[in-house]
Scaffold this motif. Structure first.
Motif, PDB file in Angstrom:
ATOM      1  N   LEU A  88      -4.108  -5.086  -0.226  1.00  0.00           N
ATOM      2  CA  LEU A  88      -2.809  -4.579   0.171  1.00  0.00           C
ATOM      3  C   LEU A  88      -2.129  -4.418  -1.199  1.00  0.00           C
ATOM      4  O   LEU A  88      -2.240  -5.175  -1.980  1.00  0.00           O
ATOM      5  N   GLU A  89      -1.148  -3.526  -1.392  1.00  0.00           N
ATOM      6  CA  GLU A  89      -0.118  -3.334  -2.334  1.00  0.00           C
ATOM      7  C   GLU A  89       1.149  -4.265  -1.871  1.00  0.00           C
ATOM      8  O   GLU A  89       1.682  -3.700  -0.761  1.00  0.00           O
ATOM      9  N   LEU A  90       1.543  -5.437  -2.770  1.00  0.00           N
ATOM     10  CA  LEU A  90       2.658  -5.891  -2.346  1.00  0.00           C
ATOM     11  C   LEU A  90       3.880  -5.289  -3.206  1.00  0.00           C
ATOM     12  O   LEU A  90       3.985  -5.362  -4.257  1.00  0.00           O
ATOM     13  N   VAL A  91       4.812  -4.646  -2.449  1.00  0.00           N
ATOM     14  CA  VAL A  91       5.793  -3.991  -3.039  1.00  0.00           C
ATOM     15  C   VAL A  91       6.978  -4.759  -3.281  1.00  0.00           C
ATOM     16  O   VAL A  91       7.495  -4.727  -4.491  1.00  0.00           O
ATOM     17  N   ALA A  92       7.459  -5.667  -2.550  1.00  0.00           N
ATOM     18  CA  ALA A  92       8.541  -6.637  -2.603  1.00  0.00           C
ATOM     19  C   ALA A  92       8.476  -7.811  -1.821  1.00  0.00           C
ATOM     20  O   ALA A  92       7.731  -7.794  -0.831  1.00  0.00           O
ATOM     21  N   GLU A  93       8.838  -8.660  -2.220  1.00  0.00           N
ATOM     22  CA  GLU A  93       9.208 -10.170  -1.171  1.00  0.00           C
ATOM     23  C   GLU A  93      10.459 -10.459  -1.007  1.00  0.00           C
ATOM     24  O   GLU A  93      11.353 -10.287  -1.802  1.00  0.00           O
ATOM     25  N   TYR A  94      10.793 -11.085   0.033  1.00  0.00           N
ATOM     26  CA  TYR A  94      12.053 -11.246   0.594  1.00  0.00           C
ATOM     27  C   TYR A  94      12.084 -12.819   1.151  1.00  0.00           C
ATOM     28  O   TYR A  94      11.255 -13.004   1.840  1.00  0.00           O
ATOM     29  N   ILE A  95      13.224 -13.599   1.232  1.00  0.00           N
ATOM     30  CA  ILE A  95      13.395 -14.634   1.724  1.00  0.00           C
ATOM     31  C   ILE A  95      13.779 -14.411   3.022  1.00  0.00           C
ATOM     32  O   ILE A  95      14.615 -13.623   3.399  1.00  0.00           O
ATOM     33  N   GLY A  96      13.016 -14.899   4.035  1.00  0.00           N
ATOM     34  CA  GLY A  96      13.103 -14.643   5.678  1.00  0.00           C
ATOM     35  C   GLY A  96      13.962 -15.610   6.337  1.00  0.00           C
ATOM     36  O   GLY A  96      15.093 -15.515   6.234  1.00  0.00           O
ATOM     37  N   ASP A  97      13.352 -16.199   7.093  1.00  0.00           N
ATOM     38  CA  ASP A  97      13.957 -17.262   7.987  1.00  0.00           C
ATOM     39  C   ASP A  97      13.248 -18.642   7.874  1.00  0.00           C
ATOM     40  O   ASP A  97      12.429 -18.768   6.924  1.00  0.00           O
ATOM     41  N   ALA A  98      13.636 -19.435   8.877  1.00  0.00           N
ATOM     42  CA  ALA A  98      12.858 -20.891   8.823  1.00  0.00           C
ATOM     43  C   ALA A  98      11.556 -20.980   8.887  1.00  0.00           C
ATOM     44  O   ALA A  98      11.049 -21.966   8.444  1.00  0.00           O
ATOM     45  N   LYS A  99      10.903 -19.824   9.378  1.00  0.00           N
ATOM     46  CA  LYS A  99       9.125 -19.862   9.356  1.00  0.00           C
ATOM     47  C   LYS A  99       8.720 -19.289   7.983  1.00  0.00           C
ATOM     48  O   LYS A  99       7.438 -19.276   7.945  1.00  0.00           O
ATOM     49  N   GLY A 100       9.467 -18.838   6.967  1.00  0.00           N
ATOM     50  CA  GLY A 100       9.236 -18.703   6.027  1.00  0.00           C
ATOM     51  C   GLY A 100       9.515 -17.120   5.357  1.00  0.00           C
ATOM     52  O   GLY A 100      10.255 -16.504   6.054  1.00  0.00           O
ATOM     53  N   SER A 101       9.077 -16.622   4.242  1.00  0.00           N
ATOM     54  CA  SER A 101       9.328 -15.626   3.674  1.00  0.00           C
ATOM     55  C   SER A 101       8.385 -14.318   4.020  1.00  0.00           C
ATOM     56  O   SER A 101       7.488 -14.393   4.621  1.00  0.00           O
ATOM     57  N   TRP A 102       8.881 -13.045   3.532  1.00  0.00           N
ATOM     58  CA  TRP A 102       8.167 -11.658   4.127  1.00  0.00           C
ATOM     59  C   TRP A 102       7.851 -11.028   2.731  1.00  0.00           C
ATOM     60  O   TRP A 102       8.339 -11.306   1.778  1.00  0.00           O
ATOM     61  N   GLY A 103       6.761 -10.117   2.976  1.00  0.00           N
ATOM     62  CA  GLY A 103       6.232  -9.217   1.981  1.00  0.00           C
ATOM     63  C   GLY A 103       6.461  -7.859   2.448  1.00  0.00           C
ATOM     64  O   GLY A 103       6.163  -7.763   3.710  1.00  0.00           O
ATOM     65  N   PHE A 104       6.788  -6.962   1.774  1.00  0.00           N
ATOM     66  CA  PHE A 104       6.656  -5.468   2.212  1.00  0.00           C
ATOM     67  C   PHE A 104       5.473  -4.940   1.457  1.00  0.00           C
ATOM     68  O   PHE A 104       5.456  -5.017   0.365  1.00  0.00           O
ATOM     69  N   VAL A 105       4.529  -4.568   2.262  1.00  0.00           N
ATOM     70  CA  VAL A 105       3.388  -4.053   1.628  1.00  0.00           C
ATOM     71  C   VAL A 105       3.105  -2.788   2.186  1.00  0.00           C
ATOM     72  O   VAL A 105       3.290  -2.026   3.069  1.00  0.00           O
ATOM     73  N   ARG A 106       1.830  -2.345   1.408  1.00  0.00           N
ATOM     74  CA  ARG A 106       1.246  -0.963   1.552  1.00  0.00           C
ATOM     75  C   ARG A 106      -0.325  -1.022   1.858  1.00  0.00           C
ATOM     76  O   ARG A 106      -0.629  -1.762   0.863  1.00  0.00           O
ATOM     77  N   ASN A 107      -0.733  -0.503   2.771  1.00  0.00           N
ATOM     78  CA  ASN A 107      -2.062  -0.608   2.996  1.00  0.00           C
ATOM     79  C   ASN A 107      -2.913   0.682   2.928  1.00  0.00           C
ATOM     80  O   ASN A 107      -2.948   1.440   3.710  1.00  0.00           O
ATOM     81  N   SER A 108      -3.509   0.743   2.000  1.00  0.00           N
ATOM     82  CA  SER A 108      -4.370   2.084   1.558  1.00  0.00           C
ATOM     83  C   SER A 108      -5.604   2.310   2.431  1.00  0.00           C
ATOM     84  O   SER A 108      -5.846   3.413   2.552  1.00  0.00           O
ATOM     85  N   ARG A 109      -6.042   1.222   2.843  1.00  0.00           N
ATOM     86  CA  ARG A 109      -7.100   1.282   3.939  1.00  0.00           C
ATOM     87  C   ARG A 109      -6.782   1.774   5.283  1.00  0.00           C
ATOM     88  O   ARG A 109      -7.642   1.894   6.211  1.00  0.00           O
ATOM     89  N   GLN A 110      -5.416   1.876   5.556  1.00  0.00           N
ATOM     90  CA  GLN A 110      -4.945   2.662   6.672  1.00  0.00           C
ATOM     91  C   GLN A 110      -3.928   3.679   6.466  1.00  0.00           C
ATOM     92  O   GLN A 110      -2.814   3.690   6.383  1.00  0.00           O
ATOM     93  N   PRO A 111      -4.633   4.776   5.888  1.00  0.00           N
ATOM     94  CA  PRO A 111      -3.953   6.164   5.522  1.00  0.00           C
ATOM     95  C   PRO A 111      -2.767   6.546   6.579  1.00  0.00           C
ATOM     96  O   PRO A 111      -3.524   6.645   7.757  1.00  0.00           O
ATOM     97  N   ASN A 112      -1.718   7.032   6.391  1.00  0.00           N
ATOM     98  CA  ASN A 112      -0.870   7.514   7.239  1.00  0.00           C
ATOM     99  C   ASN A 112      -0.517   8.901   6.983  1.00  0.00           C
ATOM    100  O   ASN A 112      -0.569   9.317   5.439  1.00  0.00           O
ATOM    101  N   TYR A 113      -0.133  10.054   7.702  1.00  0.00           N
ATOM    102  CA  TYR A 113       0.631  11.289   7.383  1.00  0.00           C
ATOM    103  C   TYR A 113       2.055  11.283   7.585  1.00  0.00           C
ATOM    104  O   TYR A 113       2.503  11.232   8.685  1.00  0.00           O
ATOM    105  N   SER A 114       2.807  11.501   6.495  1.00  0.00           N
ATOM    106  CA  SER A 114       4.145  11.537   6.472  1.00  0.00           C
ATOM    107  C   SER A 114       4.727  12.523   5.813  1.00  0.00           C
ATOM    108  O   SER A 114       4.303  12.621   4.247  1.00  0.00           O
ATOM    109  N   ASN A 115       5.869  13.329   6.158  1.00  0.00           N
ATOM    110  CA  ASN A 115       6.198  14.327   5.294  1.00  0.00           C
ATOM    111  C   ASN A 115       5.354  15.325   4.672  1.00  0.00           C
ATOM    112  O   ASN A 115       5.348  15.446   3.152  1.00  0.00           O
ATOM    113  N   ASN A 116       4.366  15.736   5.104  1.00  0.00           N
ATOM    114  CA  ASN A 116       3.257  16.576   4.459  1.00  0.00           C
ATOM    115  C   ASN A 116       2.350  15.975   3.584  1.00  0.00           C
ATOM    116  O   ASN A 116       1.870  16.690   2.739  1.00  0.00           O
ATOM    117  N   SER A 117       2.291  14.627   3.532  1.00  0.00           N
ATOM    118  CA  SER A 117       1.362  14.149   2.425  1.00  0.00           C
ATOM    119  C   SER A 117       0.899  12.843   3.123  1.00  0.00           C
ATOM    120  O   SER A 117       1.498  12.258   4.091  1.00  0.00           O
TER     121      SER A 117
END
Length: 323
Positions: free
Chosen positions: A25-54
């Protein structure tokens, strides 16, 4: 780390997709989350999606406890072909392994990096940089299969998915639900198709409509389709004909589908073409409204033989073929 005030971390119970063990995965950003821990915003190039004609990677949030940071993408050699398998901390025969020997359970379609082969076991890298062992009976070396072998392999492995209660929206995993309690496991329609192709080293787009967009035409119509080719449904109410369901052709008489809606709910099943569509294979017409499902129109496409001119000469292939 950034403060959680930037984002809404409300959990969507209808998860969008699942990430398999050892996915890069590509880790784009990390954030402090809640009592269960933090979160990461990720991109997964092994699951391609089609959005806005690309074509873009699937994006989403993961608990930071569910990923580790690495310097480079792994090189994959093996694909898990069993419905699920265990990676063990030592070599042991199938009756000699203890639960305490299990490093992690992995789903069909998981790709692994091998380091050695000894006495019926592959040595593989773990996501955390260690070494584990997997039975050679549960994996296959990723190689360029002849077309007919690839088709036969895909349809035969589809039988491992059959069963009631195995549908899961956004699902891409094949663990046995009873062994996991509340763990979400199962497949949706495109997750089923994607995992089957991924088990032979081929990567399709994540969702049904992108899978349709990147598939190739079948010359001569549906009567010339082969096992492993795909059918796609579009709602009759859709003005854009966006495809929201995909089925796998098993043979000239049957299809395999993961269904989470009427008429059969929460099941992955092998069903006759006549029952599924209301007509036989040679009677299907492109874009027709189906007699058996009058709220859908039908289309089809294929990915085999794989077009290596677009993706390069070596497996596994990370991007779908061009038309």
């Amino acid at each position: 780390m950034e403060d959680a005030a930037c984002c809404d971390f409300t959990i969507d119970r209808r998860e969008q997709t699942q990430v398999l063990y050892n996915d890069w995965l590509e880790l784009v950003a990390e954030y402090i989350g809640d009592a269960k821990g933090s979160w990461g915003f990720v991109r997964n190039s092994r699951q391609p999606n089609y959005s806005n004609n690309s074509w873009v990677p699937y994006e989403g949030y993961m608990r930071s406890s569910q990923y580790v940071k690495v310097d480079a993408a792994p090189v994959y050699h093996l694909a898990v072909t069993a419905r699920s398998s265990n990676l063990y901390g030592k070599r042991c025969d199938s009756h000699g392994c203890l639960p305490s020997d299990v490093v992690v359970a992995v789903s069909m379609g998981t790709w692994l990096t091998r380091t050695c082969h000894e006495n019926g076991w592959w040595c593989v890298n773990t996501a955390t940089g260690g070494t584990a062992y997997v039975s050679e009976a549960d994996v296959a070396y990723i190689r360029d299969l002849p077309e007919e072998e690839a088709r036969t392999t895909i349809v035969q492995r589809s039988l491992d998915f059959l069963g009631t209660g195995f549908y899961l929206w956004g699902g891409r995993s094949t663990f046995t639900p009873s062994l996991w309690g509340s763990q979400l496991t199962g497949v949706d329609c495109s997750g089923l198709v994607g995992l089957l192709y991924q088990s032979i080293g081929l990567l399709l787009p994540r969702d049904a409509n992108p899978q349709f967009l990147l598939s190739r035409n079948v010359t001569g119509g549906a009567a010339n389709m082969k096992p492993g080719d795909l059918f796609f449904f579009a709602p009759t109410t859709s003005t854009t004909h966006k495809k929201n369901h995909v089925l796998l052709l098993f043979d000239n008489e049957y299809v395999v589908e993961a269904s989470g809606s009427e008429p059969v709910v929460n099941v992955t099943r092998k069903i006759s073409i006549k029952s599924a569509f209301g007509v036989t294979l040679d009677q299907l017409q492109w874009g027709q409204t189906l007699p058996a499902r009058t709220n859908f129109t039908i289309y089809w496409g294929r990915y085999l033989p794989w077009n290596t001119e677009c993706v390069g000469p070596s497996l596994p292939y990370y991007f779908p073929p061009c038309n």
